[in-house]
Structure formats: C-alpha cells, structure tokens
Write an enzyme that holds these catalytic residues in place. Structure first.
Site, PDB file in Angstrom:
ATOM      1  CD  GLU A 165      17.453  -4.568 -63.925  1.00 41.48           C
ATOM      2  OE1 GLU A 165      17.849  -5.121 -64.757  1.00 41.48           O
ATOM      3  OE2 GLU A 165      18.103  -3.682 -63.289  1.00 41.48           O
ATOM      4  CD  GLU A 351      20.291  -4.812 -59.453  1.00 43.74           C
ATOM      5  OE1 GLU A 351      21.117  -4.293 -60.352  1.00 43.74           O
ATOM      6  OE2 GLU A 351      19.876  -5.763 -59.459  1.00 43.74           O
TER       7      GLU A 351
HETATM    8  C1  BGC Z   1      20.914  -6.226 -63.128  1.00 48.35           C
HETATM    9  C2  BGC Z   1      22.260  -6.958 -62.524  1.00 48.35           C
HETATM   10  C3  BGC Z   1      23.558  -6.051 -63.349  1.00 48.35           C
HETATM   11  C4  BGC Z   1      23.476  -4.733 -63.019  1.00 48.35           C
HETATM   12  C5  BGC Z   1      24.498  -3.987 -63.830  1.00 48.35           C
HETATM   13  C6  BGC Z   1      21.015  -4.571 -63.284  1.00 48.35           C
HETATM   14  O1  BGC Z   1      20.447  -4.529 -64.636  1.00 48.35           O
HETATM   15  O2  BGC Z   1      20.007  -6.405 -62.425  1.00 48.35           O
HETATM   16  O3  BGC Z   1      22.056  -8.101 -62.597  1.00 48.35           O
HETATM   17  O4  BGC Z   1      24.714  -6.599 -62.985  1.00 48.35           O
HETATM   18  O5  BGC Z   1      22.043  -4.159 -63.534  1.00 48.35           O
HETATM   19  O6  BGC Z   1      24.512  -3.857 -65.156  1.00 48.35           O
END
Ligand code: BGC
Length: 446
Positions: A165, A351
């Site tokens: 990101e 994610e």
């Molecule tokens: C990030 C994580 C973060 C998650 C939740 C993403 O932007 O890669 O490190 O914990 O979002 O906020």
C-alpha cells in the site's frame, strides 16, 4: 448455483512485521520509524507501541501450528528491514535473517506457502533521518535490502510483494501526518511517490536479472471512488480521488505513465513532470501478479478543504467498529475495474477483514458473528468475480492475529485469533473455526 471456488484457489491469512513481531530492541535490530513514532506521546491511541506486539518473534512456531490448524495454504508476512540489516544500507544482520529463514522453513515444513512482503511500513529510522522516501538514496538502499532477501530466501518464498500500500504510507505518513513519520508536506509526498515506485521497479528488475525463484508483484490499497452527486464538481472530485489513490500507482506500473489529473496539481507536476522515459520503463517492469487490499469504498464530494480538491463523505448504513462502511459490492467493482483498465493479470486479495469489539466471554470464547457475516459477504463477491471471468487466484484474510493497528494501537482487533496482550495467550475466535470450514470445503456455504 455452484458456490465452490476453483480447486487451486489459495486461501490465506496476512500479517505484518511491526504489527506482530515485538522484539523491537536488541537482536541487532535498528529502530524503525514506527518505533520512533509510537514512542512519541500523542501519536498512537493509549500510548501503545510495537515493543512487544504479539511477541510473534518468540512464538512463531506456535503461530504456525495455529495456521496449520486453520488450514491456510499460504501465509503473507512482511520482513522487517531494520531487523535484517545492521546499517539499513549494505550490511546484513545475520541474526535477523536467521529469523526469516527459520520462519519460512517452519512454514514449508507445515505445507504453507510463504508469501513475503518486503516493505510493510517499518522504514529504518536512520534512513528517515536522511530524508526517508523523499530521498532517492532510500530507493537504492531498498534495492540492496530486497536483493539480500531474494538471495537469502531464494527457493523458500513462493511470492514476493515489493511494497504494501504505497498510497497509504505515503499519504497518511507524509501528507496527513497521522502515520509515521508524521509529516504534512505535499512536496515530500510527491517525491515519495516516485521514489517508491522506482524502488519497486528496480527490485523487480534485479529479481528478473538474477533469476531468483518464485513470483514477484506489489500490493495496492484499491477502492472504488464514487461521486456524492451527479454534479460535475462531485464527478470531477471522484475522478481526482480515483487518480490519487488508485491510478497514481496503477498507471505507472501497468502503463508507464502518471495520470493526467495528478499532473494538474502544481507540486506533483513539478516533481513528476521531469522524469526520463528510462525511469518509467523501470517502474513498469512486468510483474507476475497484483495484490489488492480492499476494506471500503469512497464516496466523495468537491471540497476546497481536501488537499487535492475532494473529501470523502460520511455514509449511513452498516459499519465496522472502525466506522468503516461494510460494502462488499466494492470488492467486486474494484476487481472488475482492474480487469477492464489493466488487463487480465492474476489478482490476489492480499488483505480484507474487519474490526469488531470482540468481547471475551467468561468461558474464553469470542463469538464474532459480525466478522463471519462480513467475510462471508465478501467471499461471495469474490466468487462472483471469478465466475465472471476475473483472474482472482487467492484471498488473504486480514489478519491472522489481533495486532498493533497503527495509530489505533491495540484498541482495534482484526484477528481471526484473539490476543491477550498481558499473557500473549492466543484464543481462536468463532470466525477462525468458520474460516477453517470454508477452506476445508472450498465454499462460503458452510
Ligand atoms: C494495512 C494493514 C492494516 C489494515 C487495517 C491495511 O491498510 O496494510 O497493515 O492493519 O489495513 O487497517
């Protein structure tokens, strides 16, 4: 209707070094910008730091046993740059490298594919002292670090992710000042964008030239940008939002150009407008896959308050504990957007997940029904995308463990596994057992 995922679909879970490892001092590790930032009062909720986090550094064997029980096919973790280099520039720290060798060996022993992110935000502080990502030298040192890890872990890592990101760490850290290093400067941000992209492309290039094993890609935080109304100003605001947060990274990587709308901004034009075509060639070096982190969509309106002329509006409707809208359709929309605009490259959701209150019951259980419902609805959209011909190959839930949620500290829990931060006890939540069945049966209908 068949609700099964393809047989070779990769179900996984993700974490990041600073958020789980702990062992922040000693072991030959340098301080990172997040050590400095979290130790500065007022930056992180409740004054939380990453000093101990989940103590994963000392408990990784136990954590891999938990992964095995969950049944994940792949585990996405990140490598702490300040842990593996003594000076952040050239000199390896064997003790730090040993940790990642042991981690990947243990994963492979348990039949879990290691997927390693090289940069998940923990820049060595000494490089920040020399200008951080706004200094092109940082990109050169990053390539040394990347090459070192490619070499040391060659053959062990299934997929490499250069950056996690870039938009988030650059803009939250250098423009909004709410993440490390806590700066608020548009010039700095513009320089960081180019240097990070250049570091990414240069690492991909070295990976190819030296013939390392495995695949390489990048993870971007992507989301649909929708106008708050059909008024032209709002429609323009949505395009600008899309350009700043999505296309500013997608276009250079896939097309070797920066989006025109961004070039209308004075600072960005000055920094990005002077580039030679060789640099853009490096940045657009072919990658094997794209990782997408998706949490919520953005509905935006025109606003002078926003630095680039737009602002997200607050939405009614279902929210997570973070206040983020629950909008599974956005996952489908962004996958489709990638296919339509950038082709059919293999995609991974690297994610997706949610934070909820997660109260521990007296018999030590967490009945996180909302998280199950959240995940189920997002999995449903992922499957729909696959059925519509989108090249989605895998899905990593954020996160395996509750962890240090950046500026929110330990107050926001994203894990499938609950962490008691006093004892470091790991307690699988109901969502853990639900996800285990999803993986076993390869469908969300469980
Ligand atoms: C990030 C994580 C973060 C998650 C939740 C993403 O932007 O890669 O490190 O914990 O979002 O906020």
């Amino acid at each position: 209707m068949n609700h099964n995922f393809p047989d070779d679909f990769i179900w996984g879970a993700a974490t990041a070094s600073f958020q789980i490892e702990g062992a922040a001092y000693g072991f030959g590790k340098l301080p990172s910008i997040w050590d400095t930032f979290s130790h500065t009062p007022g930056n992180v909720a409740n004054g939380d730091t990453g000093d101990f986090a989940c103590d994963h550094y000392n408990r990784f064997v136990q954590d891999i046993a938990i992964m095995k029980e969950l049944g994940i096919k792949a585990y996405r973790f990140s490598i702490s740059w300040p842990r593996v280099m003594k000076d952040a520039k050239n000199t390896p720290n064997p003790q730090g490298i040993e940790f990642y060798k042991n981690l990947t060996d243990e994963l492979i022993k348990n039949d879990i594919k290691p997927v390693a992110t090289l940069y998940h935000w923990d820049l060595p502080q000494i490089l920040q002292d020399e200008g951080g990502w706004a200094n092109k030298k940082t990109a050169e040192y990053f390539v040394n670090f990347a090459d070192l890890m490619f070499r040391e872990l060659d053959g062990r890592v299934y997929q490499w992710i250069t950056f996690n990101e870039p938009s988030v760490f650059i803009f939250l850290g250098n423009l909004d000042g709410v993440h490390a290093p806590g700066m608020k400067d548009i010039w700095t941000s513009a320089k960081c964008v180019h240097n990070v992209l250049w570091a990414h492309g240069s690492a991909v290039k070295i990976f190819r030239e030296k013939g390392y094993k495995g695949q390489i890609g990048i993870t971007l935080n992507l989301a649909p940008y929708e106008p708050a109304s059909s008024e032209i100003n709002d429609v323009m605001a949505a395009s600008t939002g899309d350009a700043q947060w999505n296309r500013l990274f997608l276009d250079p990587i896939f097309k070797g150009t920066y989006p025109e709308i961004i070039m209308n901004n004075r600072e960005f034009r000055k920094v990005l407008g002077t580039l030679d075509s060789h640099e853009m060639e490096v940045i657009s070096e072919k990658i094997d896959f794209l990782g997408i982190n998706y949490y919520f969509r953005n509905v935006v309106k025109y606003s002078q308050k926003g630095k680039l002329g737009f602002e997200s509006i607050k939405l009614d409707g279902e929210k997570t504990y973070f206040g983020w809208e629950v909008y599974p359709q956005g996952l489908y929309d962004i996958l489709k957007y990638i296919k339509e605009n950038y082709g059919n490259i293999p995609l991974y959701i690297t994610e997706n997940g949610a934070t909820y209150e997660d109260l521990l019951t007296s018999d030590m259980k967490i009945h996180d029904v909302q998280r199950i419902s959240y995940l189920k609805r997002h999995f449903e959209k992922a499957l729909r995308a696959i059925q519509d011909g989108i090249n989605l190959k895998g899905y990593y839930v954020w996160s395996l463990l509750d962890n240090f949620e950046w500026a929110e500290g330990y107050s926001k829990r994203f894990g499938l596994v609950y962490i008691d931060y006093n004892t470091f006890e790991r307690i699988p939540k109901d969502s853990f057992f639900w996800y285990k069945k999803v993986i076993e049966k390869n469908t969300f209908e469980v």
